[in-house]
Each structure stands twice: as structure tokens, then as C-alpha cells.
Scaffold this motif. Structure first.
Motif, mmCIF file in Angstrom:
data_model
loop_
_atom_site.group_PDB
_atom_site.id
_atom_site.type_symbol
_atom_site.label_atom_id
_atom_site.label_comp_id
_atom_site.label_asym_id
_atom_site.label_seq_id
_atom_site.Cartn_x
_atom_site.Cartn_y
_atom_site.Cartn_z
ATOM 1 N N MET A 132 0.745 -1.215 -0.050
ATOM 2 C CA MET A 132 -0.009 0.077 -0.204
ATOM 3 C C MET A 132 0.786 1.181 0.157
ATOM 4 O O MET A 132 1.979 1.310 0.669
ATOM 5 N N THR A 133 0.435 2.239 -0.682
ATOM 6 C CA THR A 133 1.112 3.642 -0.866
ATOM 7 C C THR A 133 -0.010 4.626 -0.444
ATOM 8 O O THR A 133 -1.167 4.633 -0.731
ATOM 9 N N LEU A 134 0.899 5.434 0.129
ATOM 10 C CA LEU A 134 -0.110 6.695 0.773
ATOM 11 C C LEU A 134 0.169 7.731 -0.238
ATOM 12 O O LEU A 134 1.353 8.021 -0.538
ATOM 13 N N TYR A 135 -0.911 8.664 -0.440
ATOM 14 C CA TYR A 135 -0.813 9.816 -1.031
ATOM 15 C C TYR A 135 -1.426 11.032 -0.212
ATOM 16 O O TYR A 135 -2.603 10.690 0.050
ATOM 17 N N VAL A 136 -0.566 12.137 -0.043
ATOM 18 C CA VAL A 136 -0.780 12.683 1.120
ATOM 19 C C VAL A 136 -0.936 14.269 0.488
ATOM 20 O O VAL A 136 -0.276 14.802 -0.141
ATOM 21 N N TYR A 137 -2.096 15.136 1.020
ATOM 22 C CA TYR A 137 -2.501 16.093 0.400
ATOM 23 C C TYR A 137 -2.990 17.402 1.677
ATOM 24 O O TYR A 137 -3.682 16.641 2.212
ATOM 25 N N VAL A 138 -2.382 18.306 1.732
ATOM 26 C CA VAL A 138 -2.433 19.373 2.740
ATOM 27 C C VAL A 138 -2.939 20.598 2.392
ATOM 28 O O VAL A 138 -2.434 21.184 1.309
ATOM 29 N N LYS A 179 4.851 3.406 2.542
ATOM 30 C CA LYS A 179 5.400 3.995 1.360
ATOM 31 C C LYS A 179 4.695 5.038 0.906
ATOM 32 O O LYS A 179 3.637 5.353 1.003
ATOM 33 N N ILE A 180 5.303 6.219 0.596
ATOM 34 C CA ILE A 180 4.730 7.558 0.353
ATOM 35 C C ILE A 180 4.653 7.618 -1.364
ATOM 36 O O ILE A 180 6.011 7.701 -1.810
ATOM 37 N N GLY A 181 3.696 7.806 -1.783
ATOM 38 C CA GLY A 181 3.731 8.057 -3.475
ATOM 39 C C GLY A 181 3.792 9.635 -3.771
ATOM 40 O O GLY A 181 4.262 10.019 -4.666
ATOM 41 N N ARG A 182 3.125 10.333 -3.087
ATOM 42 C CA ARG A 182 3.370 11.967 -3.118
ATOM 43 C C ARG A 182 2.964 12.607 -1.993
ATOM 44 O O ARG A 182 1.859 12.087 -0.976
ATOM 45 N N SER A 183 3.574 13.617 -1.510
ATOM 46 C CA SER A 183 3.257 14.521 -0.115
ATOM 47 C C SER A 183 3.134 15.870 -0.941
ATOM 48 O O SER A 183 4.172 16.502 -1.240
ATOM 49 N N GLU A 215 -6.018 13.358 -10.697
ATOM 50 C CA GLU A 215 -5.012 12.864 -11.351
ATOM 51 C C GLU A 215 -4.140 11.926 -11.001
ATOM 52 O O GLU A 215 -3.904 10.703 -11.742
ATOM 53 N N ASP A 216 -3.777 11.736 -9.795
ATOM 54 C CA ASP A 216 -3.094 10.679 -9.005
ATOM 55 C C ASP A 216 -3.520 9.499 -8.869
ATOM 56 O O ASP A 216 -2.910 8.399 -9.275
ATOM 57 N N SER A 217 -4.804 9.689 -8.820
ATOM 58 C CA SER A 217 -5.752 8.221 -8.830
ATOM 59 C C SER A 217 -5.582 7.454 -10.028
ATOM 60 O O SER A 217 -6.174 6.235 -9.972
ATOM 61 N N TYR A 218 -5.845 8.328 -11.123
ATOM 62 C CA TYR A 218 -5.861 7.791 -12.417
ATOM 63 C C TYR A 218 -4.557 7.298 -13.131
ATOM 64 O O TYR A 218 -4.168 6.239 -13.765
ATOM 65 N N GLU A 219 -3.381 8.125 -12.708
ATOM 66 C CA GLU A 219 -1.885 7.935 -13.281
ATOM 67 C C GLU A 219 -1.044 7.213 -12.480
ATOM 68 O O GLU A 219 -0.126 6.624 -12.723
ATOM 69 N N HIS A 220 -1.376 7.136 -11.274
ATOM 70 C CA HIS A 220 -0.251 6.685 -10.250
ATOM 71 C C HIS A 220 -0.943 5.493 -9.212
ATOM 72 O O HIS A 220 -0.307 4.573 -8.929
ATOM 73 N N MET A 221 -2.022 5.728 -8.515
ATOM 74 C CA MET A 221 -2.428 4.915 -7.665
ATOM 75 C C MET A 221 -2.723 3.579 -8.171
ATOM 76 O O MET A 221 -3.211 3.556 -9.358
ATOM 77 N N LYS A 222 -2.734 2.497 -7.280
ATOM 78 C CA LYS A 222 -2.970 1.151 -7.681
ATOM 79 C C LYS A 222 -4.003 0.737 -6.242
ATOM 80 O O LYS A 222 -4.100 1.208 -5.276
ATOM 81 N N PRO A 223 -4.706 -0.437 -6.759
ATOM 82 C CA PRO A 223 -5.610 -0.707 -5.912
ATOM 83 C C PRO A 223 -4.849 -0.943 -4.362
ATOM 84 O O PRO A 223 -3.828 -1.776 -4.512
ATOM 85 N N GLY A 224 -5.697 -0.775 -3.398
ATOM 86 C CA GLY A 224 -5.015 -0.791 -2.088
ATOM 87 C C GLY A 224 -4.382 0.588 -1.586
ATOM 88 O O GLY A 224 -3.956 0.494 -0.530
ATOM 89 N N ASP A 225 -4.065 1.542 -2.507
ATOM 90 C CA ASP A 225 -3.392 2.634 -2.032
ATOM 91 C C ASP A 225 -4.436 3.490 -1.242
ATOM 92 O O ASP A 225 -5.419 3.450 -1.401
#
Length: 179
Positions: free
Chosen positions: A1-7, A60-64, A112-122
Motif C-alpha cells: 500500500m502507498t499513501l498519497y498525502v495532500y495538505v 510507502k509515500i507516493g506523493r506529499s 490525476e494521481d488516482s488515475y495516473e499513479h495509484m493502484k488498488p489498495g493505495d
């Protein structure tokens, strides 16, 4: 699993200043502080500690990404955020000194990240309590991505505290996050 973080920095900072004002006795309650727009202008938070609190070391961090209004030239906090690994996106305020484009930019980057980078379980981690993000979160949920909302209790829309969203209040982390 990878985390995508947005602040959403402005949202986090303003409501943190409001929370601090009540803790310092500048207002008797958060409701009063919100009604009378009372904030502790001296309060700020530590980006590194925020990151540690919401992103466990073993994840694992995909993007912050950190979003907000363009700071003054002498504001070093954004450089601190960059040094902690955040991608920083700022926007100019409008002629009435109101913040514009931030919520839309965050939602756009999430999609955009959900379509271009995220995978199931992220998993999406969003630091904001604004209900404007609900359609984005619902879209992600329909596609199998879970969402964590981490924000101040008093300023988080009730819909963002309900399943399937995982809600993590920041209130108990106030001292830890404060600079």
C-alpha cells in the motif's frame, strides 16, 4: 500500500490558530472563536511532525503535497515544508485578499494521481475538514481507494467523519504539532 498525502495549509493553519486561541483563553469555546473570528496569530505548526503523525515510517509515500496561498517573501515555513519532502503549490490571493484555487487544485491533483499513479489498495490522506472534497472522496471510494481525513474536530464536516472515511482528529496532537 502507498499513501498519497495532500495538505490544505491555509485550512490547517487557520483552524489550528483558532484551536490555540481557545487553549490560551482568548475565547471561551471553539464555537465562540469561530463566531467572533478569534485566532492566535502566533501559532504555527511543524511540517515534519505533521508528516510523522500522519505517515507512519513503515508506509510507502507516493506523493506529499502542500497547497496554499502565496506567502510573503520572508516566510520560511514553505521552505521547511519542501525540506520535509512536501511538493509545494501556492496561488495568489484575489483582489479581495481571498484564497482561490486551492481546493480545486487539491481535488484535481488527487484525481490525476488516482488515475495516473495509484493502484488498488493505495490510500489517500487528506489534511482538511472541508466538505468540498466529499465528491472527490466519494469518487475514489467507488473505485476502491480508501481515504483518511486528519483534521481539527471542530472544523471537520460531519460527512467527513463517517464511514467509509477513516477520520483522525488532530486535536490530541496539538502540542506535538505546535512549533
Amino acid at each position: 500500500m502507498t499513501l498519497y498525502v495532500y495538505v490544505d495549509n491555509s485550512n490547517l493553519w487557520i483552524e489550528g490558530m483558532r484551536f490555540s486561541a481557545v487553549r490560551k483563553g482568548m475565547a471561551p469555546s471553539l464555537i465562540d472563536a469561530m463566531k467572533r473570528d478569534i485566532t492566535d496569530q502566533s501559532w504555527t505548526y511543524d511540517f515534519g511532525k505533521l508528516y510523522q503523525a500522519i505517515c507512519p515510517d513503515d508506509e510507502k509515500i507516493g506523493r506529499s503535497s502542500l497547497f496554499g496561498s502565496r506567502p510573503p517573501a520572508n516566510d520560511s515555513l514553505w521552505d521547511l515544508a519542501r525540506n520535509q519532502g512536501f511538493e509545494v503549490t501556492t496561488f495568489d490571493r484575489n483582489s479581495a485578499n481571498k484564497e482561490k484555487q486551492v481546493d480545486t487544485a487539491i481535488s484535481t491533483q488527487i484525481m490525476e494521481d488516482s488515475y495516473e499513479h495509484m493502484k488498488p489498495g493505495d490510500k489517500l490522506v487528506l489534511i482538511s475538514g472541508d466538505r468540498d472534497y466529499l465528491p472527490t472522496i466519494q469518487s475514489l471510494h467507488r473505485r476502491g481507494f480508501s481515504t483518511v481525513i486528519a483534521f481539527w474536530e471542530h472544523a471537520t464536516g460531519k460527512e467527513l467523519k463517517e464511514e467509509p472515511i477513516i477520520y483522525q482528529p488532530l486535536d490530541d496532537l496539538f502540542e506535538y504539532l505546535s512549533r
